[in-house]
Design a protein around this motif. Structure first.
Motif, mmCIF file in Angstrom:
data_model
loop_
_atom_site.group_PDB
_atom_site.id
_atom_site.type_symbol
_atom_site.label_atom_id
_atom_site.label_comp_id
_atom_site.label_asym_id
_atom_site.label_seq_id
_atom_site.Cartn_x
_atom_site.Cartn_y
_atom_site.Cartn_z
ATOM 1 N N ALA A 21 37.637 8.601 49.132
ATOM 2 C CA ALA A 21 39.070 8.818 49.007
ATOM 3 C C ALA A 21 39.844 7.959 50.006
ATOM 4 O O ALA A 21 40.894 7.395 49.682
ATOM 5 N N ALA A 22 39.331 7.851 51.226
ATOM 6 C CA ALA A 22 40.001 7.019 52.231
ATOM 7 C C ALA A 22 39.987 5.548 51.817
ATOM 8 O O ALA A 22 40.971 4.819 52.030
ATOM 9 N N ARG A 23 38.889 5.094 51.200
ATOM 10 C CA ARG A 23 38.832 3.709 50.741
ATOM 11 C C ARG A 23 39.823 3.479 49.602
ATOM 12 O O ARG A 23 40.472 2.431 49.527
ATOM 13 N N ARG A 24 39.955 4.454 48.711
ATOM 14 C CA ARG A 24 40.951 4.332 47.637
ATOM 15 C C ARG A 24 42.357 4.249 48.220
ATOM 16 O O ARG A 24 43.196 3.457 47.746
ATOM 17 N N ALA A 25 42.634 5.058 49.220
ATOM 18 C CA ALA A 25 43.953 4.991 49.853
ATOM 19 C C ALA A 25 44.178 3.634 50.511
ATOM 20 O O ALA A 25 45.296 3.103 50.506
ATOM 21 N N ALA A 26 43.113 3.065 51.087
ATOM 22 C CA ALA A 26 43.244 1.741 51.695
ATOM 23 C C ALA A 26 43.564 0.681 50.645
ATOM 24 O O ALA A 26 44.373 -0.223 50.891
ATOM 25 N N TRP A 27 42.953 0.786 49.458
ATOM 26 C CA TRP A 27 43.314 -0.140 48.388
ATOM 27 C C TRP A 27 44.788 0.020 48.020
ATOM 28 O O TRP A 27 45.479 -0.966 47.732
ATOM 29 N N GLY A 28 45.267 1.251 48.027
ATOM 30 C CA GLY A 28 46.685 1.462 47.770
ATOM 31 C C GLY A 28 47.561 0.751 48.781
ATOM 32 O O GLY A 28 48.593 0.169 48.431
ATOM 33 N N LEU A 29 47.145 0.775 50.060
ATOM 34 C CA LEU A 29 47.916 0.069 51.077
ATOM 35 C C LEU A 29 47.885 -1.438 50.856
ATOM 36 O O LEU A 29 48.893 -2.134 51.072
ATOM 37 N N LEU A 30 46.743 -1.957 50.421
ATOM 38 C CA LEU A 30 46.654 -3.399 50.179
ATOM 39 C C LEU A 30 47.584 -3.840 49.051
ATOM 40 O O LEU A 30 48.069 -4.981 49.044
ATOM 41 N N TYR A 31 47.827 -2.944 48.107
ATOM 42 C CA TYR A 31 48.717 -3.309 47.000
ATOM 43 C C TYR A 31 50.181 -3.388 47.436
ATOM 44 O O TYR A 31 51.038 -3.776 46.634
ATOM 45 N N LEU A 32 50.461 -3.023 48.680
ATOM 46 C CA LEU A 32 51.821 -3.226 49.183
ATOM 47 C C LEU A 32 52.156 -4.715 49.269
ATOM 48 O O LEU A 32 53.328 -5.098 49.151
ATOM 49 N N LEU A 33 51.144 -5.543 49.483
ATOM 50 C CA LEU A 33 51.402 -6.978 49.610
ATOM 51 C C LEU A 33 51.884 -7.597 48.298
ATOM 52 O O LEU A 33 52.948 -8.235 48.277
ATOM 53 N N PRO A 34 51.178 -7.436 47.172
ATOM 54 C CA PRO A 34 51.739 -7.977 45.917
ATOM 55 C C PRO A 34 53.021 -7.291 45.485
ATOM 56 O O PRO A 34 53.796 -7.861 44.706
ATOM 57 N N ALA A 35 53.265 -6.068 45.998
ATOM 58 C CA ALA A 35 54.521 -5.403 45.657
ATOM 59 C C ALA A 35 55.723 -6.137 46.237
ATOM 60 O O ALA A 35 56.855 -5.926 45.772
ATOM 61 N N LEU A 36 55.498 -7.011 47.224
ATOM 62 C CA LEU A 36 56.604 -7.772 47.794
ATOM 63 C C LEU A 36 57.188 -8.754 46.788
ATOM 64 O O LEU A 36 58.375 -9.071 46.857
ATOM 65 N N TRP A 37 56.343 -9.265 45.875
ATOM 66 C CA TRP A 37 56.862 -10.224 44.895
ATOM 67 C C TRP A 37 56.753 -9.719 43.454
ATOM 68 O O TRP A 37 57.190 -10.392 42.538
ATOM 69 N N GLY A 85 38.010 -5.746 44.159
ATOM 70 C CA GLY A 85 38.613 -6.968 44.678
ATOM 71 C C GLY A 85 39.101 -7.889 43.584
ATOM 72 O O GLY A 85 40.161 -8.514 43.703
ATOM 73 N N LEU A 86 38.324 -8.003 42.495
ATOM 74 C CA LEU A 86 38.760 -8.818 41.367
ATOM 75 C C LEU A 86 40.047 -8.280 40.754
ATOM 76 O O LEU A 86 40.958 -9.048 40.404
ATOM 77 N N LEU A 87 40.118 -6.967 40.607
ATOM 78 C CA LEU A 87 41.341 -6.363 40.075
ATOM 79 C C LEU A 87 42.521 -6.638 40.998
ATOM 80 O O LEU A 87 43.632 -6.948 40.538
ATOM 81 N N TYR A 88 42.293 -6.546 42.295
ATOM 82 C CA TYR A 88 43.365 -6.792 43.255
ATOM 83 C C TYR A 88 43.843 -8.239 43.172
ATOM 84 O O TYR A 88 45.055 -8.517 43.150
ATOM 85 N N LEU A 89 42.896 -9.179 43.116
ATOM 86 C CA LEU A 89 43.282 -10.586 43.012
ATOM 87 C C LEU A 89 44.014 -10.860 41.707
ATOM 88 O O LEU A 89 44.958 -11.662 41.669
ATOM 89 N N ALA A 90 43.580 -10.215 40.625
ATOM 90 C CA ALA A 90 44.252 -10.420 39.338
ATOM 91 C C ALA A 90 45.684 -9.920 39.392
ATOM 92 O O ALA A 90 46.611 -10.587 38.894
ATOM 93 N N VAL A 91 45.900 -8.749 39.984
ATOM 94 C CA VAL A 91 47.257 -8.212 40.087
ATOM 95 C C VAL A 91 48.118 -9.114 40.968
ATOM 96 O O VAL A 91 49.284 -9.407 40.651
ATOM 97 N N ALA A 92 47.540 -9.555 42.102
ATOM 98 C CA ALA A 92 48.309 -10.414 43.003
ATOM 99 C C ALA A 92 48.670 -11.734 42.324
ATOM 100 O O ALA A 92 49.808 -12.225 42.443
ATOM 101 N N ALA A 93 47.726 -12.338 41.590
ATOM 102 C CA ALA A 93 48.000 -13.610 40.928
ATOM 103 C C ALA A 93 49.007 -13.445 39.797
ATOM 104 O O ALA A 93 49.943 -14.243 39.650
ATOM 105 N N ALA A 94 48.824 -12.375 38.994
ATOM 106 C CA ALA A 94 49.767 -12.149 37.899
ATOM 107 C C ALA A 94 51.158 -11.832 38.433
ATOM 108 O O ALA A 94 52.168 -12.308 37.893
ATOM 109 N N GLY A 95 51.230 -11.081 39.491
ATOM 110 C CA GLY A 95 52.529 -10.752 40.060
ATOM 111 C C GLY A 95 53.241 -11.964 40.614
ATOM 112 O O GLY A 95 54.475 -12.058 40.541
ATOM 113 N N SER A 96 52.472 -12.904 41.190
ATOM 114 C CA SER A 96 53.110 -14.110 41.720
ATOM 115 C C SER A 96 53.717 -14.955 40.609
ATOM 116 O O SER A 96 54.679 -15.700 40.844
ATOM 117 N N VAL A 97 53.178 -14.852 39.401
ATOM 118 C CA VAL A 97 53.726 -15.603 38.267
ATOM 119 C C VAL A 97 54.928 -14.869 37.664
ATOM 120 O O VAL A 97 55.956 -15.482 37.343
#
Length: 322
Positions: A237-253, A24-36
């Motif tokens: 493996a299914a949880r890893r794939a779910a994290w991949g889906l969540l990264y679609l959101l920061p991919a928008l910006w 989750g920390l990695l996800y938040l870091a990517v989302a925050a860095a991507g927004s900048v």
């Protein structure tokens, strides 16, 4: 009891940290860095350092209460993202195993029929090749002259179908790549699990759905741990794939996040296929090695190897007339 609770608490803390907080920390870091950074200049790290310096210069960052509050919020958000990934992972697992929801039943049926048609065509080619090999071998056997034994024993015959054997094997492998049995699910993973059930029933006349909960109770600790590890590998493996889906959101910006999506999903899908195959193989092996133990535990005589007769009696006993 105190030692046990301390050990259990440590394991729960490690699990909470590794499964929820760190991803989750990695996800938040990517989302925050991507927004900048944004799409225009996605790798300009100077923007990040400037934003961090600006935030560090604000008076609120020097307040201990503010720092603690932000840290708590970040941890809670990280854990929330991890719980969301776990929930999405359950849905991903259902999709992989072919248990599609009602709105997708039409697509699932169409895909299942398409896979069944491909499998039937591949199976027909394989069986035709086997028939041709058998007919060619029979014809060459009839046409072969009687061996001359005056100069000693005859040399061993070479297989008459030596040229077509590799091709026939390739046809069988091509069929098995689609599925080991006739497809009944829209996905390979779902059919791989159903194939284990079908193969066990074909060999022993055992209904694996009814027999498996009882057989698990009879397995030794080593076998049980191996099967549980394979099952957990699929969940991971299914949880890893779910994290991949969540990264679609920061991919928008921030478009580089889409690369994370592709790499994470591909790796998780590959890991899931291996886990499903291993799990199905271990389940079949458990029946092969401990099926007699199940028969004996149910009071069904099975002195030598397990056969379809004993397996049918096991099925009748466990299904209780259903």
């Amino acid at each position: 009891m105190t030692a046990f609770l301390a050990t259990l608490g440590g394991k729960l803390a490690d699990t909470w940290l590794s499964l929820l907080v760190l991803p989750g920390l990695l996800y938040l870091a990517v989302a925050a860095a991507g927004s900048v950074l944004g799409h225009h200049d996605p790798f300009r790290h100077g923007l990040l350092t400037d934003r961090i310096d600006t935030m560090a210069g604000t008076p609120a960052t020097h307040s201990p209460g503010t720092v603690v509050l932000v840290a708590v919020l970040v941890l809670v958000a990280s854990a929330g993202a991890g719980r969301l990934a776990g929930a999405l992972g359950g849905g991903v697992e259902r999709l992989w195993l072919g248990d599609w929801p009602r709105p997708l039943r039409g697509a699932a049926g169409a895909l299942t029929r398409r896979r069944a048609q491909r499998w039937s065509a591949a199976d027909a080619r394989y069986r035709q090749a086997l028939t041709r090999r058998a007919l060619r071998a029979a014809a060459e056997t009839r046409a072969a002259p009687a061996p001359d034994t005056s100069q000693g024993p005859p040399a061993p015959d070479e297989p008459a179908d030596r040229l077509s054997a590799p091709a026939t094997t390739e046809l069988g492998e091509a069929r098995n790549i689609i599925a080991l049995a006739r497809p009944a699910r829209p996905t390979w993973m779902g059919d791989r699990l159903l194939a284990a059930d079908a193969r066990v029933h074909q060999a022993y006349a055992i209904d694996l759905t009814s027999a498996w909960p009882r057989l698990r109770l009879l397995l030794p600790d080593t076998a049980h741990a191996e099967i549980q590890a394979a099952r957990m590998a699929l969940t991971t493996a299914a949880r890893r794939a779910a994290w991949g889906l969540l990264y679609l959101l920061p991919a928008l910006w921030w478009w580089p996040a889409s690369l994370i999506v592709a790499v994470t999903w591909a790796g998780a899908w590959r890991q899931a296929r291996l886990a499903v195959h291993e799990f199905a193989e271990l389940v079949e092996a458990a029946v092969d090695l401990h099926g007699r133990d199940l028969a004996t535990a149910l009071g069904i005589p099975c002195e030598e190897r397990l056969t379809a007769a004993e397996g049918l009696e096991i099925t009748r006993t466990l299904r209780k007339g259903a």
